[in-house]
Design an enzyme around this catalytic site. Sequence first.
Site, mmCIF file in Angstrom:
data_model
loop_
_atom_site.group_PDB
_atom_site.id
_atom_site.type_symbol
_atom_site.label_atom_id
_atom_site.label_comp_id
_atom_site.label_asym_id
_atom_site.label_seq_id
_atom_site.Cartn_x
_atom_site.Cartn_y
_atom_site.Cartn_z
ATOM 1 N N THR A 62 -43.834 30.465 66.537
ATOM 2 C CA THR A 62 -44.266 30.578 67.934
ATOM 3 C C THR A 62 -43.004 30.586 68.817
ATOM 4 O O THR A 62 -41.903 30.284 68.341
ATOM 5 C CB THR A 62 -45.208 29.411 68.312
ATOM 6 O OG1 THR A 62 -44.486 28.194 68.233
ATOM 7 C CG2 THR A 62 -46.429 29.370 67.410
ATOM 8 N N GLU A 118 -33.890 28.196 58.003
ATOM 9 C CA GLU A 118 -32.710 29.070 57.860
ATOM 10 C C GLU A 118 -32.576 30.085 58.989
ATOM 11 O O GLU A 118 -31.480 30.373 59.461
ATOM 12 C CB GLU A 118 -32.779 29.800 56.504
ATOM 13 C CG GLU A 118 -31.518 30.560 56.162
ATOM 14 C CD GLU A 118 -30.322 29.632 56.070
ATOM 15 O OE1 GLU A 118 -29.580 29.524 57.078
ATOM 16 O OE2 GLU A 118 -30.123 29.020 55.012
ATOM 17 N N VAL A 121 -30.557 30.141 63.016
ATOM 18 C CA VAL A 121 -29.193 30.527 63.404
ATOM 19 C C VAL A 121 -28.773 31.703 62.524
ATOM 20 O O VAL A 121 -28.834 31.626 61.299
ATOM 21 C CB VAL A 121 -28.202 29.350 63.228
ATOM 22 C CG1 VAL A 121 -26.780 29.790 63.570
ATOM 23 C CG2 VAL A 121 -28.600 28.167 64.103
ATOM 24 N N GLU A 124 -35.170 39.786 76.367
ATOM 25 C CA GLU A 124 -36.497 39.613 76.948
ATOM 26 C C GLU A 124 -36.532 40.151 78.369
ATOM 27 O O GLU A 124 -35.485 40.457 78.955
ATOM 28 C CB GLU A 124 -36.846 38.119 76.940
ATOM 29 C CG GLU A 124 -37.023 37.608 75.533
ATOM 30 C CD GLU A 124 -37.323 36.117 75.488
ATOM 31 O OE1 GLU A 124 -37.872 35.597 76.472
ATOM 32 O OE2 GLU A 124 -36.992 35.509 74.474
ATOM 33 N N ASP A 138 -29.388 30.343 74.638
ATOM 34 C CA ASP A 138 -29.687 30.623 73.229
ATOM 35 C C ASP A 138 -28.493 30.221 72.351
ATOM 36 O O ASP A 138 -28.660 29.591 71.305
ATOM 37 C CB ASP A 138 -30.009 32.117 73.052
ATOM 38 C CG ASP A 138 -30.193 32.484 71.594
ATOM 39 O OD1 ASP A 138 -31.258 32.181 71.033
ATOM 40 O OD2 ASP A 138 -29.256 33.058 70.993
ATOM 41 N N LYS A 192 -28.137 27.120 69.455
ATOM 42 C CA LYS A 192 -27.643 27.338 68.089
ATOM 43 C C LYS A 192 -26.464 26.408 67.782
ATOM 44 O O LYS A 192 -26.365 25.861 66.677
ATOM 45 C CB LYS A 192 -27.262 28.803 67.912
ATOM 46 C CG LYS A 192 -28.490 29.694 67.872
ATOM 47 C CD LYS A 192 -28.152 31.156 67.929
ATOM 48 C CE LYS A 192 -29.414 32.008 67.820
ATOM 49 N NZ LYS A 192 -29.191 33.391 68.206
ATOM 50 N N GLY A 220 -32.196 41.479 63.011
ATOM 51 C CA GLY A 220 -33.425 41.840 63.724
ATOM 52 C C GLY A 220 -34.563 41.035 63.136
ATOM 53 O O GLY A 220 -34.344 40.242 62.216
HETATM 54 N N1 LIG Z 1 -37.209 37.999 67.126
HETATM 55 C C1 LIG Z 1 -36.218 37.589 66.331
HETATM 56 O O1 LIG Z 1 -35.524 38.398 65.691
HETATM 57 C C2 LIG Z 1 -35.942 36.114 66.141
HETATM 58 C C3 LIG Z 1 -34.747 35.720 65.530
HETATM 59 C C4 LIG Z 1 -34.526 34.353 65.260
HETATM 60 C C5 LIG Z 1 -35.483 33.418 65.659
HETATM 61 N N2 LIG Z 1 -36.622 33.845 66.307
HETATM 62 C C6 LIG Z 1 -37.617 32.844 66.708
HETATM 63 O O2 LIG Z 1 -38.840 33.124 66.019
HETATM 64 C C7 LIG Z 1 -39.950 32.710 66.817
HETATM 65 C C8 LIG Z 1 -40.916 33.901 66.960
HETATM 66 O O3 LIG Z 1 -40.241 34.978 67.591
HETATM 67 P P1 LIG Z 1 -40.985 36.382 67.852
HETATM 68 O O4 LIG Z 1 -39.937 37.327 68.267
HETATM 69 O O5 LIG Z 1 -41.874 36.692 66.713
HETATM 70 O O6 LIG Z 1 -41.891 35.972 69.119
HETATM 71 P P2 LIG Z 1 -43.187 36.758 69.649
HETATM 72 O O7 LIG Z 1 -43.124 38.189 69.247
HETATM 73 O O8 LIG Z 1 -43.297 36.386 71.088
HETATM 74 O O9 LIG Z 1 -44.410 36.094 68.838
HETATM 75 C C9 LIG Z 1 -44.832 34.774 69.054
HETATM 76 C C10 LIG Z 1 -46.174 34.585 68.379
HETATM 77 O O10 LIG Z 1 -46.594 33.236 68.580
HETATM 78 C C11 LIG Z 1 -47.952 33.253 69.066
HETATM 79 N N3 LIG Z 1 -48.173 32.013 69.813
HETATM 80 C C12 LIG Z 1 -47.637 31.627 70.989
HETATM 81 N N4 LIG Z 1 -48.026 30.386 71.307
HETATM 82 C C13 LIG Z 1 -48.863 29.985 70.301
HETATM 83 C C14 LIG Z 1 -49.604 28.802 70.057
HETATM 84 N N5 LIG Z 1 -49.554 27.769 70.897
HETATM 85 N N6 LIG Z 1 -50.363 28.745 68.934
HETATM 86 C C15 LIG Z 1 -50.421 29.796 68.070
HETATM 87 N N7 LIG Z 1 -49.707 30.932 68.253
HETATM 88 C C16 LIG Z 1 -48.948 31.020 69.348
HETATM 89 C C17 LIG Z 1 -48.068 34.526 69.863
HETATM 90 O O11 LIG Z 1 -49.405 34.876 70.040
HETATM 91 P P3 LIG Z 1 -49.827 36.257 70.800
HETATM 92 O O12 LIG Z 1 -49.523 37.345 69.804
HETATM 93 O O13 LIG Z 1 -51.283 36.149 71.032
HETATM 94 O O14 LIG Z 1 -48.998 36.304 72.028
HETATM 95 C C18 LIG Z 1 -47.298 35.474 68.948
HETATM 96 O O15 LIG Z 1 -48.132 35.906 67.903
HETATM 97 C C19 LIG Z 1 -39.363 32.240 68.154
HETATM 98 O O16 LIG Z 1 -39.257 30.836 68.146
HETATM 99 C C20 LIG Z 1 -37.989 32.877 68.177
HETATM 100 O O17 LIG Z 1 -37.062 32.150 68.962
HETATM 101 C C21 LIG Z 1 -36.876 35.153 66.553
#
Ligand SMILES: NC(=O)c1ccc[n+]([C@@H]2O[C@H](COP(=O)([O-])OP(=O)(O)OC[C@H]3O[C@@H](n4cnc5c(N)ncnc54)[C@H](OP(=O)(O)O)[C@@H]3O)[C@@H](O)[C@H]2O)c1
Length: 341
Positions: free
Chosen positions: A94, A147, A150, A207, A218, A222, A319
């Site tokens: 999330t 993992e 970061v 974003e 961010d 990290k 990514g």
């Molecule tokens: N994107 C990357 O490459 C990346 C890299 C490293 C770390 N991260 C971390 O990975 C996590 C996810 O990133 P993401 O890019 O996948 O984010 P995202 O696309 O915004 O997806 C977040 C998901 O969480 C769901 N959600 C939000 N609040 C919730 C809750 N209270 N209960 C259940 N589900 C909930 C959302 O639901 P909806 O679909 O209905 O909105 C969505 O499915 C984040 O913490 C981010 O910092 C991401």
Amino acid sequence: MHYRLALLGFGNVGKELAKLLLSKRNELEEQHNITYSVVGIATAKHGVAIDPDGIDLDRALKIPDLTKLSVRQMPLDAFEFLRQCDADVLFENTPVNYDTGQPAVDHLNTALELGMHAITANKGPVVHAYKQLKDLAKKNGVNFYFESTVMDGAPIFSLFREALPGANLLSFRGILNSTTNMILTLMENGESFEQAVTYCQSIGIAETDPSGDIDGWDAAVKVAALATVLMGIPLKPQQVTRKGIRELTAQDIAQAVKSGKRWKLVCSARLEGGAIQAKVGPEQVAPGSPLFTVDGTTSIVQFETDVLGALSVIEADPGPHTTAYGLFADFLNAIKKNEAA
Ligand SMILES: NC(=O)c1ccc[n+]([C@@H]2O[C@H](COP(=O)([O-])OP(=O)(O)OC[C@H]3O[C@@H](n4cnc5c(N)ncnc54)[C@H](OP(=O)(O)O)[C@@H]3O)[C@@H](O)[C@H]2O)c1
């Protein structure tokens, strides 16, 4: 061995994890003797699916409302979802909450209390509740791994946990935020700050509100995560001396290029007499630095330990798919560790 998996969060990362699980299904079975079924997927606005016999992941990736795949009543909240799933492993993906780590901390707590391995790409719980979650995992005979928090899928925490036993981390220095590194690279090529930000948003790495990256939050999270886990110094992002790239002008960038240097948003921490100096800020780096050639979305971290010379990890073109690999590797490491115990 068969594992029941639950996915809390099915956005960019959750979906890439589902694709990776699908593409590795045969390999897992043939080479590792592991089979799995995804018994629950929960989102905020795109529905919740629970099926003890296993959800069709291909369909889950295609339909907008997961509820159509559920054989159970919609749970009241994430906690009831976790109880209903009765999974062996939770993947918590999330959105990050920099201030408190919630509600992800509570999700992970519940999963660990229910005897699930808890795996996350979410940085919040690591900087706000690392020790408590780690102790709870140990008490319940499961693992808490993170993992991907970061440098996405690159091995950082597992490097120290598995490959560097007995090594003490004294300092680290690196580029840990892809968006700001891409912005600085584009500005060197003559784009304005605003154009560079717009481009990063268009390719999905920044974003709509890019301030978390641009103002160094961010990167600071990290740094705090690395210091907390690898140096044993619990550090909140607010305790990291932080400056972003907002004040760097096109002139600053051009001046550095003219003198053979490059501006980078440098993350660093050093232990000195038991205290830690942790910092995020723009610095000019010279060609002799390993940070100098790190372009675009690529990241790097260089470690100084008490046993080896400088040790660097570079991850090119990260990514959501590489983040998904970090989660997948955590899954295999978590169950391997339990099987060996
Ligand atoms: N994107 C990357 O490459 C990346 C890299 C490293 C770390 N991260 C971390 O990975 C996590 C996810 O990133 P993401 O890019 O996948 O984010 P995202 O696309 O915004 O997806 C977040 C998901 O969480 C769901 N959600 C939000 N609040 C919730 C809750 N209270 N209960 C259940 N589900 C909930 C959302 O639901 P909806 O679909 O209905 O909105 C969505 O499915 C984040 O913490 C981010 O910092 C991401």
